[in-house]
Design an enzyme around this catalytic site. Structure first.
Site, PDB file in Angstrom:
ATOM      1  N   GLU A 167     -25.255 -42.506  22.908  1.00 30.27           N
ATOM      2  CA  GLU A 167     -24.691 -43.392  23.930  1.00 30.27           C
ATOM      3  C   GLU A 167     -23.218 -43.729  23.700  1.00 30.27           C
ATOM      4  O   GLU A 167     -22.868 -44.896  23.452  1.00 30.27           O
ATOM      5  CB  GLU A 167     -25.517 -44.681  24.019  1.00 30.27           C
ATOM      6  CG  GLU A 167     -26.987 -44.438  24.314  1.00 30.27           C
ATOM      7  CD  GLU A 167     -27.799 -45.731  24.440  1.00 30.27           C
ATOM      8  OE1 GLU A 167     -27.250 -46.811  24.172  1.00 30.27           O
ATOM      9  OE2 GLU A 167     -28.974 -45.646  24.828  1.00 30.27           O
ATOM     10  N   HIS A 220     -25.385 -43.509  15.456  1.00 27.01           N
ATOM     11  CA  HIS A 220     -25.983 -44.517  16.334  1.00 27.01           C
ATOM     12  C   HIS A 220     -25.269 -45.839  16.026  1.00 27.01           C
ATOM     13  O   HIS A 220     -25.867 -46.792  15.541  1.00 27.01           O
ATOM     14  CB  HIS A 220     -27.490 -44.598  16.129  1.00 27.01           C
ATOM     15  CG  HIS A 220     -28.235 -45.265  17.256  1.00 27.01           C
ATOM     16  ND1 HIS A 220     -29.295 -44.670  17.923  1.00 27.01           N
ATOM     17  CD2 HIS A 220     -28.078 -46.473  17.848  1.00 27.01           C
ATOM     18  CE1 HIS A 220     -29.761 -45.489  18.857  1.00 27.01           C
ATOM     19  NE2 HIS A 220     -29.032 -46.611  18.828  1.00 27.01           N
ATOM     20  N   GLU A 229     -34.661 -41.654  24.802  1.00 27.85           N
ATOM     21  CA  GLU A 229     -35.080 -43.064  24.740  1.00 27.85           C
ATOM     22  C   GLU A 229     -35.552 -43.507  26.100  1.00 27.85           C
ATOM     23  O   GLU A 229     -34.920 -43.206  27.126  1.00 27.85           O
ATOM     24  CB  GLU A 229     -33.915 -44.004  24.369  1.00 27.85           C
ATOM     25  CG  GLU A 229     -33.564 -44.040  22.920  1.00 27.85           C
ATOM     26  CD  GLU A 229     -32.412 -44.998  22.623  1.00 27.85           C
ATOM     27  OE1 GLU A 229     -32.248 -46.005  23.356  1.00 27.85           O
ATOM     28  OE2 GLU A 229     -31.677 -44.713  21.681  1.00 27.85           O
ATOM     29  N   ASN A 289     -30.823 -41.079  27.526  1.00 29.28           N
ATOM     30  CA  ASN A 289     -31.529 -42.352  27.386  1.00 29.28           C
ATOM     31  C   ASN A 289     -31.555 -42.990  28.758  1.00 29.28           C
ATOM     32  O   ASN A 289     -30.502 -43.241  29.355  1.00 29.28           O
ATOM     33  CB  ASN A 289     -30.814 -43.269  26.397  1.00 29.28           C
ATOM     34  CG  ASN A 289     -30.892 -42.724  24.971  1.00 29.28           C
ATOM     35  OD1 ASN A 289     -31.582 -41.744  24.707  1.00 29.28           O
ATOM     36  ND2 ASN A 289     -30.184 -43.365  24.066  1.00 29.28           N
ATOM     37  N   TYR A 341     -33.166 -46.107  31.148  1.00 27.00           N
ATOM     38  CA  TYR A 341     -33.893 -47.380  31.204  1.00 27.00           C
ATOM     39  C   TYR A 341     -33.998 -47.952  32.607  1.00 27.00           C
ATOM     40  O   TYR A 341     -34.974 -48.610  32.934  1.00 27.00           O
ATOM     41  CB  TYR A 341     -33.210 -48.425  30.304  1.00 27.00           C
ATOM     42  CG  TYR A 341     -33.401 -48.156  28.834  1.00 27.00           C
ATOM     43  CD1 TYR A 341     -34.491 -48.664  28.155  1.00 27.00           C
ATOM     44  CD2 TYR A 341     -32.492 -47.366  28.136  1.00 27.00           C
ATOM     45  CE1 TYR A 341     -34.681 -48.407  26.804  1.00 27.00           C
ATOM     46  CE2 TYR A 341     -32.669 -47.099  26.783  1.00 27.00           C
ATOM     47  CZ  TYR A 341     -33.777 -47.620  26.120  1.00 27.00           C
ATOM     48  OH  TYR A 341     -33.963 -47.360  24.789  1.00 27.00           O
ATOM     49  N   ARG A 343     -37.444 -39.583  16.184  1.00 28.44           N
ATOM     50  CA  ARG A 343     -35.977 -39.583  16.240  1.00 28.44           C
ATOM     51  C   ARG A 343     -35.476 -40.832  15.515  1.00 28.44           C
ATOM     52  O   ARG A 343     -35.794 -41.953  15.907  1.00 28.44           O
ATOM     53  CB  ARG A 343     -35.531 -39.598  17.712  1.00 28.44           C
ATOM     54  CG  ARG A 343     -34.039 -39.743  17.864  1.00 28.44           C
ATOM     55  CD  ARG A 343     -33.591 -39.754  19.332  1.00 28.44           C
ATOM     56  NE  ARG A 343     -32.173 -40.035  19.360  1.00 28.44           N
ATOM     57  CZ  ARG A 343     -31.597 -41.048  20.016  1.00 28.44           C
ATOM     58  NH1 ARG A 343     -32.325 -41.871  20.766  1.00 28.44           N
ATOM     59  NH2 ARG A 343     -30.316 -41.244  19.945  1.00 28.44           N
TER      60      ARG A 343
HETATM   61  O1  IFM Z   1     -31.867 -50.722  21.210  1.00 32.12           O
HETATM   62  C1  IFM Z   1     -31.104 -49.900  22.027  1.00 32.12           C
HETATM   63  C2  IFM Z   1     -30.782 -48.595  21.327  1.00 32.12           C
HETATM   64  O2  IFM Z   1     -30.166 -48.787  20.099  1.00 32.12           O
HETATM   65  C3  IFM Z   1     -29.850 -47.775  22.187  1.00 32.12           C
HETATM   66  N1  IFM Z   1     -30.381 -47.629  23.515  1.00 32.12           N
HETATM   67  C4  IFM Z   1     -30.856 -48.795  24.202  1.00 32.12           C
HETATM   68  C5  IFM Z   1     -31.809 -49.576  23.314  1.00 32.12           C
HETATM   69  C6  IFM Z   1     -32.299 -50.840  24.049  1.00 32.12           C
HETATM   70  O3  IFM Z   1     -31.223 -51.656  24.360  1.00 32.12           O
END
Ligand code: IFM
Length: 468
Positions: free
Chosen positions: A166, A121, A365, A295, A297, A77
């Site tokens: 995002e 992005h 992500e 995404n 985290y 991606r």
């Molecule tokens: O680096 C970023 C990415 O561009 C978008 N999502 C989170 C990642 C880590 O912060």
């Protein structure tokens, strides 16, 4: 954990974004983006750097494609830099920009890797920002025009498209806290930028369907598992607000065609939305997509009461909900300070699936920053990142086992890169980049990934082959 623990056809990929890796920001007719302008503002980027030369990927693309294929990934991606295609955000596509992404997609296909392209992005052409950026409705139409041209010209080599990455970050970090480009502090008006981004998704989706009917199109949201720090009414309200602004404000319009009224009230934006976000916009924003990208985290644990450093820090990224604190729980965190909580990934998948049962979901992500060290032998041992990835791949398996329609997982990131406001001071890659020499070295986490993808011992065999 073995690959065979995941269903056949489950996509395992890795991800990057144009501004973070490409460099060559002034070559072949590329125009300036909001990140080129923002990175030059003194103090905007922690280490004073810019996206030039980043990983110099624009010139090293063949080497990077070989790396992706050698690591064993099914899919890659990447994002397309809008100002490489339209220098000022309007007009016909720049042939040199199209040519670069065509060569990238073709090289991937030759190596058996499926290209997944994100159209936005975060690199809005600076010329459009000077006309008001995402606070203006026109940005959505400009995005749709750009999306139509790209998919028309690259639809023969790219089938999987993601409209936005995002939009929460683009709107609330870009236009509320201002810690991201374009660095504006417009308070709750930033929610209007969010609407225009989502409208851009809807209009872009229509344009892509018209130019490439067989394309698979989705969008990517950054979602958080959110919970109150205690069972008190005030903390539960804090969790409602943060879940509302981070998750529901984007999930609801895309998957249900409505904005959450409680969030519009928190923002004080109900009357603007009543007037400027008509049902026709929402019909377009909620048109059927082929998949949702998520995404993931970290988890947020929140409590009522303002952050203690709120007076000195940037304005809140949660306008209207400034009286909320993000609580440190003592759980392990990555170098970003983000709590590690793999089960939260299953929470957000479940939240999305409740709104659109059965819609294919992809983790587009997931990954972790750590302060890697290169040892005397040139090795990068990063057991914490390996553990992070392993526990999140295991969470994928739990999600699938519990019946959630999770169809793939992409690691952020292929290689260390420009981490936005942190510059090069945060490393997310499974491949180390020496920014002096641009040498790429597979970290131990990258070898773990290859062993997962190809079976135990594959990474060692590949390394021996590389060494000749
Ligand atoms: O680096 C970023 C990415 O561009 C978008 N999502 C989170 C990642 C880590 O912060």
């Amino acid at each position: 954990m073995r690959r065979s623990d995941l269903p056949a056809g489950f996509v395992l990929g890795t991800a990057t974004a144009a501004y973070q890796i490409e460099g060559a920001t002034q070559e072949d007719g590329r125009g300036a983006s909001i990140w080129d302008a923002f990175a030059r503002v003194p103090g905007a980027i922690a280490d004073g750097t810019t996206g030039e030369p980043a990983d110099d990927h624009y010139h090293r693309m063949p080497e990077d494609v070989a790396l992706i294929a050698d690591l064993g990934f099914d899919a890659y991606r990447f994002s397309i830099a809008w100002p490489r295609i339209q220098a000022d955000g309007t007009g016909p596509a720049n042939p040199a920009g199209i040519d670069f992404y065509r060569r990238l997609a073709e090289s991937l296909l030759e190596r058996g890797v499926t290209p997944w392209a994100t159209l936005y992005h975060w690199d809005l052409p600076q010329a459009l920002e000077e006309r008001g950026g995402w606070l203006e409705r026109d940005a959505a139409s400009r995005f749709a025009d750009y999306a139509a041209q790209v998919t028309d010209q690259l639809g023969d080599v790219i089938t999987d498209w993601i409209t936005l990455n995002e939009p929460w970050c683009s709107s609330f970090l870009g236009y509320a806290s201002g810690v991201h480009a374009p660095g504006r502090n417009t308070g709750a008006r930033s929610a209007q930028a969010a609407h225009h981004l989502l409208l851009g998704h809807g209009l872009g989706l229509e344009a892509i369907r018209a130019t490439q009917p067989e394309a698979r199109v989705g969008t990517t949201l950054n979602l958080y598992s959110v919970r109150p720090a205690s069972d008190s009414e005030a903390d539960r309200d804090a969790a409602r607000r943060i879940d509302g602004l981070s998750n529901r404000f984007f999930l609801d319009p895309v998957l249900r065609g409505t904005y959450p009224e409680d969030v519009l009230d928190d923002l004080g934006q109900a009357s603007w939305f009543a007037e400027h976000a008509p049902s026709d916009d929402l019909r377009r924003i909620s048109a059927p997509i082929d998949f949702l990208g998520i995404n993931y985290y970290s988890r947020h644990t929140v409590a009522a009461g303002a952050e203690s450093d709120a007076v000195d820090g940037p304005p809140s990224a949660y306008p209207g909900s400034e009286d909320v604190r993000f609580v440190r729980t003592g759980a392990p965190v990555t170098e970003m300070g983000w709590e590690i909580h793999p089960d939260g990934m299953v929470d957000v998948l479940r939240q999305a699936n409740e709104l659109a049962p059965g819609l294919p979901l992809y983790i587009t992500e997931n990954g972790a920053a750590y302060a890697d060290q290169v040892d005397a032998a040139g090795e990068i041992a990063d057991p914490e990142r390996t553990a992070y990835l392993q526990t999140h791949v295991e969470a994928c398996r739990s999600a699938v086992d519990s019946g959630l329609p999770l169809a793939g997982y992409f690691i952020w990131s292929l290689m260390d890169n420009f981490e936005w406001a942190w510059g090069y001071s945060r490393r997310f890659g499974i491949v180390h980049v020496d920014y002096e020499t641009q040498r790429r070295t597979v970290k131990h986490s990258g070898r773990w990934v290859t062993d997962l993808l190809r079976g135990e011992g594959a990474a060692e065999a590949a390394a021996q082959l590389r060494e000749g």
